[in-house]
Structures are given as structure tokens and as C-alpha cells.
Design an enzyme around this catalytic site. Structure first.
Site, PDB file in Angstrom:
ATOM      1  N   CYS A  72       1.003  -1.037   0.242  1.00  0.00           N
ATOM      2  CA  CYS A  72       0.201  -0.252   0.248  1.00  0.00           C
ATOM      3  C   CYS A  72       0.894   1.162   0.344  1.00  0.00           C
ATOM      4  CB  CYS A  72      -0.995  -0.230   0.977  1.00  0.00           C
ATOM      5  SG  CYS A  72      -2.745  -1.024   0.747  1.00  0.00           S
ATOM      6  N   ASN A  92     -10.147   0.234   0.059  1.00  0.00           N
ATOM      7  CA  ASN A  92      -8.609   0.770   0.162  1.00  0.00           C
ATOM      8  C   ASN A  92      -8.581   0.075  -1.928  1.00  0.00           C
ATOM      9  OD1 ASN A  92      -5.487   0.322  -0.261  1.00  0.00           O
ATOM     10  ND2 ASN A  92      -6.056  -0.868   2.407  1.00  0.00           N
ATOM     11  N   HIS A 123      -3.394   7.190   3.119  1.00  0.00           N
ATOM     12  CA  HIS A 123      -3.623   6.325   3.393  1.00  0.00           C
ATOM     13  C   HIS A 123      -5.737   5.426   2.907  1.00  0.00           C
ATOM     14  CE1 HIS A 123      -3.952   2.322   1.226  1.00  0.00           C
ATOM     15  NE2 HIS A 123      -3.901   1.895   2.435  1.00  0.00           N
TER      16      HIS A 123
HETATM   17  O1  UT7 Z   1      -3.738  -1.117   3.303  1.00  0.00           O
HETATM   18  C1  UT7 Z   1      -2.523  -2.008   4.027  1.00  0.00           C
HETATM   19  C2  UT7 Z   1      -2.799  -2.133   5.542  1.00  0.00           C
HETATM   20  N1  UT7 Z   1      -3.968  -2.473   5.925  1.00  0.00           N
HETATM   21  C3  UT7 Z   1      -5.016  -2.431   7.229  1.00  0.00           C
HETATM   22  O2  UT7 Z   1      -4.192  -0.606   7.697  1.00  0.00           O
HETATM   23  C4  UT7 Z   1      -5.910  -2.354   7.789  1.00  0.00           C
HETATM   24  C5  UT7 Z   1      -5.787  -2.073   9.075  1.00  0.00           C
HETATM   25  N2  UT7 Z   1      -6.812  -3.336   9.669  1.00  0.00           N
HETATM   26  C6  UT7 Z   1      -8.111  -2.959  10.370  1.00  0.00           C
HETATM   27  O3  UT7 Z   1      -8.369  -1.787   9.010  1.00  0.00           O
HETATM   28  C7  UT7 Z   1      -9.204  -3.218  10.992  1.00  0.00           C
HETATM   29  O4  UT7 Z   1      -8.348  -4.021  12.098  1.00  0.00           O
HETATM   30  C8  UT7 Z   1      -9.875  -4.188   9.880  1.00  0.00           C
HETATM   31  C9  UT7 Z   1     -10.853  -4.066   9.493  1.00  0.00           C
HETATM   32  C10 UT7 Z   1      -9.425  -5.155   9.061  1.00  0.00           C
HETATM   33  C11 UT7 Z   1     -10.751  -5.207  10.898  1.00  0.00           C
HETATM   34  O5  UT7 Z   1     -11.840  -4.466  12.258  1.00  0.00           O
HETATM   35  P1  UT7 Z   1     -11.045  -4.436  14.141  1.00  0.00           P
HETATM   36  O6  UT7 Z   1     -12.270  -3.599  14.482  1.00  0.00           O
HETATM   37  O7  UT7 Z   1     -10.058  -4.681  13.378  1.00  0.00           O
HETATM   38  O8  UT7 Z   1     -12.884  -6.633  13.439  1.00  0.00           O
HETATM   39  P2  UT7 Z   1     -11.236  -7.285  14.005  1.00  0.00           P
HETATM   40  O9  UT7 Z   1     -10.363  -7.905  13.670  1.00  0.00           O
HETATM   41  O10 UT7 Z   1     -10.796  -7.164  15.785  1.00  0.00           O
HETATM   42  O11 UT7 Z   1     -12.680  -7.797  14.367  1.00  0.00           O
HETATM   43  C12 UT7 Z   1     -14.086  -7.956  15.131  1.00  0.00           C
HETATM   44  C13 UT7 Z   1     -15.114  -9.063  15.407  1.00  0.00           C
HETATM   45  C14 UT7 Z   1     -14.617  -9.861  15.453  1.00  0.00           C
HETATM   46  O12 UT7 Z   1     -15.699 -10.955  16.435  1.00  0.00           O
HETATM   47  P3  UT7 Z   1     -14.941 -11.227  17.267  1.00  0.00           P
HETATM   48  O13 UT7 Z   1     -13.893 -11.988  17.721  1.00  0.00           O
HETATM   49  O14 UT7 Z   1     -15.323  -9.772  18.320  1.00  0.00           O
HETATM   50  O15 UT7 Z   1     -16.879 -11.966  18.169  1.00  0.00           O
HETATM   51  C15 UT7 Z   1     -14.423 -10.458  14.003  1.00  0.00           C
HETATM   52  O16 UT7 Z   1     -15.132 -11.912  13.985  1.00  0.00           O
HETATM   53  O17 UT7 Z   1     -15.543  -9.397  14.419  1.00  0.00           O
HETATM   54  C16 UT7 Z   1     -15.285  -9.442  13.207  1.00  0.00           C
HETATM   55  N3  UT7 Z   1     -15.537  -9.403  12.330  1.00  0.00           N
HETATM   56  C17 UT7 Z   1     -16.822  -8.759  11.356  1.00  0.00           C
HETATM   57  N4  UT7 Z   1     -17.772  -9.057  11.103  1.00  0.00           N
HETATM   58  C18 UT7 Z   1     -18.640  -8.771  10.179  1.00  0.00           C
HETATM   59  C19 UT7 Z   1     -14.482  -9.294  11.421  1.00  0.00           C
HETATM   60  N5  UT7 Z   1     -14.732  -9.325   9.788  1.00  0.00           N
HETATM   61  C20 UT7 Z   1     -15.844  -9.286   9.853  1.00  0.00           C
HETATM   62  C21 UT7 Z   1     -17.024  -8.566   9.055  1.00  0.00           C
HETATM   63  N6  UT7 Z   1     -18.043  -8.600   9.046  1.00  0.00           N
HETATM   64  N7  UT7 Z   1     -16.722  -8.287   7.256  1.00  0.00           N
END
Ligand code: UT7
Length: 330
Positions: A117, A287, A257
Site C-alpha cells: 500500500c 482500499n 492512504h
Molecule cells: O492497507 C494496508 C494496511 N491495512 C490496514 O491498515 C488495515 C488495518 N486493519 C483494519 O482496518 C481493521 O483491523 C479491520 C477493518 C481489518 C478489522 O476491524 P477490527 O475492528 O480490527 O475488527 P477485528 O478483527 O478486531 O474483529 C472484531 C470482530 C470479530 O468478532 P469477535 O471475535 O469479536 O466475535 C471478528 O470476527 O468482528 C468480526 N469481524 C466481522 N464481522 C462482520 C471481522 N470481520 C468482519 C466482517 N463483518 N467483515
């Protein structure tokens, strides 16, 4: 004679026609519009379908053609074409070489640049060096990615985030002190275990097993990447401001970004910027990896004024990250 700086003198862009909304993703994976919107800021993204075009080069060519038509330049005057991309058409043949030929840049050399990225951000540094050297006068930097080609639409942690798109900028010499002013760029290879694509490279060539195990799709440990992205992207932007003695009033635009609106907000807060100075298109494109920064310029071009202070900031796989301070030239 005044010092030569490298300035952006034209912008082009292209996004595929097909709009994939959060509602459509609800039909494919276990997710919902509310989760995607509140956790990322994304409402929809573009996807390149086969009936429109194929490969990252299709997007890159369209963006370059848009720029060439708008600026009315003769492509034979272009000296160099760099395609910043994480999804080249092929592993070995340069996508940029094909793009250069297709747009008629027959006097140019061309190559790809890959830093996930941060590809476009690092590309600015790379092509600016060619201009500042005085050896080249017209350099086309294109950021293009067909992220849908490496997405697993059964994996809700990745498929909701990315979209396809491309943007292009032309760099030319400037003697008014406009263009690239400063850069703070970094990389940390320990990050590759948290974000990347394991298969298809020399470490894991394609095998029946690698395909069956979905190793040719992007993976991400979201929470870990999020933490690194917030601290490094915001940190790099703050560093650029501090060492150039820029206050929040001096910065006209943050060009961040677009991985997650919460990361963008953390960066702009650290810089002390109001939201009206923050370029944002994550809601409609998601993204787009290397396409993100030039697509922001494409969307906001009409609002930019000569002399505006722009701070670019990005974070990506590798890890790679950094910030660039640039004065707008037209
Ligand atoms: O561009 C290159 C660099 N990339 C980035 O900068 C991305 C950085 N990361 C992020 O933007 C975020 O971490 C994400 C958007 C990828 C994920 O968001 P988050 O708030 O960190 O969610 P998480 O991974 O901590 O997951 C929270 C909950 C989990 O459920 P439990 O364990 O709390 O029951 C996941 O299973 O949300 C669940 N979850 C979803 N639920 C509905 C994960 N993905 C989804 C989804 N829809 N698509």
C-alpha cells in the site's frame, strides 16, 4: 539557475464501472453494512469485471489515457513510466512496459514498483529523483491495483476492505520551489507475517496444494496491522510536520492512504487537522492499495490551489510506511 524540484503537473484516474455495495457483500459472506461502515468507513467499492477489461494494466492504461487527454500531451515526450502496483499483470514481464507501449510512450523506459500500500508513496520519491537529477523531463507515475484478483470472497476479514482502481500523475521539473519538499519513508520486514500473500512468489511457487489451501489470496491479521498503521502513519506525518516547522494551519491537505477511516482520523487528529482538510474517498472506493493516493488527487484536483501544502501518508504490507510533503504546482 534555480534548483530543480519535481512537481505534479497533471492527474488522471479510472475506476471500474461495477459498484459492489456492502449490501451485495452481505449476500456473499457473513457480514453486514453496519459493521463495515462503522469499523472501516467503506460503503461500496469498484470491481473490474471481465466484460469491461482484464488485469491491472487495463486500469493503469485508462488512468494514463485520462491524464494524457486532459493535459493534451504527446505521449512520445514521456521519458519514463513507473507503475506502482501489488497486483502486476504477470510475475515477470513488466506491467509498466506494456502500459507504456499501449499509451504510445514509445520513447520511454518503464518498470514496476512494489511496496504494497506504500507503492505510490515510495514511487513519488523514486520518480522525483529522476526529475531532480535534470536527466528526465516528463515522468508518468501510475498507481494501479486489481485487488479483486487476489481476494478470497469467502474471507470476510479481507474481501470487504479492498477495491480496484488506478490513478496517474505526471511529474515535471519546477524552478519555483514547488513540488516535492521532504520525505520520511521507512520499512520493517518483520511485518510480512501479518499482511501479504504467501503463494505465487519464489518462496511458495504455485502448486495444487498452494491453490487448494488458498495461498494465492491476500491475508491480514487486521488488529495487529491496525495498531502498526495507526502509530506509524500518524508518526510519520507528525515527523514531516515537525522537521519542516509546519503547524496545522500551514497544512492545506492531508492525502492519507485509505485503509480504514479510523486510521485516517487518528492521523489527522495527531496532526491537529480539521476534517475539511482531509481527503477521503474510502466510502466509495474502499482500499485500492496503490491506486488510493492518486485517486484522491483525481477526486480533489479542482479544489487544489497552486502553492497548497499537501502531506501524504501511507502504511502497507512489508511493513512499509511514510509521509511526503509536497507543494501543489498548479
Ligand atoms: O492497507 C494496508 C494496511 N491495512 C490496514 O491498515 C488495515 C488495518 N486493519 C483494519 O482496518 C481493521 O483491523 C479491520 C477493518 C481489518 C478489522 O476491524 P477490527 O475492528 O480490527 O475488527 P477485528 O478483527 O478486531 O474483529 C472484531 C470482530 C470479530 O468478532 P469477535 O471475535 O469479536 O466475535 C471478528 O470476527 O468482528 C468480526 N469481524 C466481522 N464481522 C462482520 C471481522 N470481520 C468482519 C466482517 N463483518 N467483515
Amino acid at each position: 539557475m534555480n534548483k530543480i524540484t519535481a512537481a505534479i503537473t497533471a492527474v488522471g484516474g479510472y475506476v471500474p464501472k461495477f459498484v459492489m455495495t456492502n449490501k451485495m457483500l452481505e449476500e456473499i459472506v457473513d457480514t453486514n453494512d453496519e459493521w463495515i461502515t462503522t469499523r472501516t468507513g467503506i460503503k461500496e467499492r469498484r470491481v473490474l469485471k471481465e466484460d469491461e477489461g482484464e488485469g491491472t494494466s487495463f486500469l493503469a492504461i485508462k488512468a494514463a489515457e485520462d491524464l494524457i487527454a486532459k493535459k493534451n500531451i504527446n505521449p512520445e515526450e514521456i521519458d519514463l513510466v513507473v507503475v506502482a502496483t501489488a497486483t502486476p499483470d504477470n510475475m515477470v514481464a513488466s506491467t509498466a512496459a506494456f502500459v507504456a507501449s499501449e499509451i504510445g510512450a514509445k520513447n520511454a523506459f518503464a518498470y514496476d514498483l512494489l511496496a504494497a500500500c506504500s507503492s505510490f508513496l515510495f514511487g513519488i520519491s523514486t520518480v522525483a529523483g529522476y526529475i531532480e537529477s535534470g536527466r528526465y523531463k516528463k515522468v508518468l507515475l501510475i498507481g494501479a491495483d486489481k485487488m479483486s484478483s487476489i481476494l478470497d470472497y469467502e474471507d470476510r476479514t479481507t474481501c470487504i476492505i479492498f477495491g480496484d482502481g488506478a490513478g496517474a500523475v505526471l511529474f515535471e521539473p519546477n524552478t519555483e520551489g514547488l513540488g516535492l519538499q521532504d520525505e520520511f519513508l521507512r520499512a520493517d520486514g518483520s511485518g510480512r507475517q501479518f499482511l501479504g500473500m504467501e503463494g505465487g512468489g519464489s518462496l511458495m511457487p504455485a502448486t495444487i496444494e498452494s491453490v487448494t489451501n488458498k495461498k494465492h489470496y491476500i491475508f491480514q491479521e487486521g488488529r495487529t496491522v491496525f495498531k502498526f498503521a495507526v502509530s506509524n502513519m500518524a508518526g510519520a506525518a507528525a515527523e514531516i510536520m515537525e522537521r519542516n516547522s509546519l503547524t496545522h494551519e500551514d497544512v492545506d491537505w492531508l492525502v492519507p492512504h485509505q485503509a480504514n477511516k479510523r486510521i485516517i482520523d487518528a492521523t489527522s487528529n495527531r496532526m491537529g487537522l480539521d476534517s475539511d482538510k482531509v481527503m477521503m474517498n474510502i466510502q466509495k472506493y474502499g482500499n485500492t492499495t496503490s491506486g488510493t493516493l492518486p485517486l484522491l488527487l483525481w477526486d480533489y484536483e479542482k479544489q487544489l490551489k497552486k502553492g497548497d501544502n499537501l502531506v501524504f501518508a501511507a502504511f502497507g504490507g512489508g511493513f512499509t510506511w511514510g509521509s511526503i510533503y509536497l507543494k501543489w504546482a498548479y
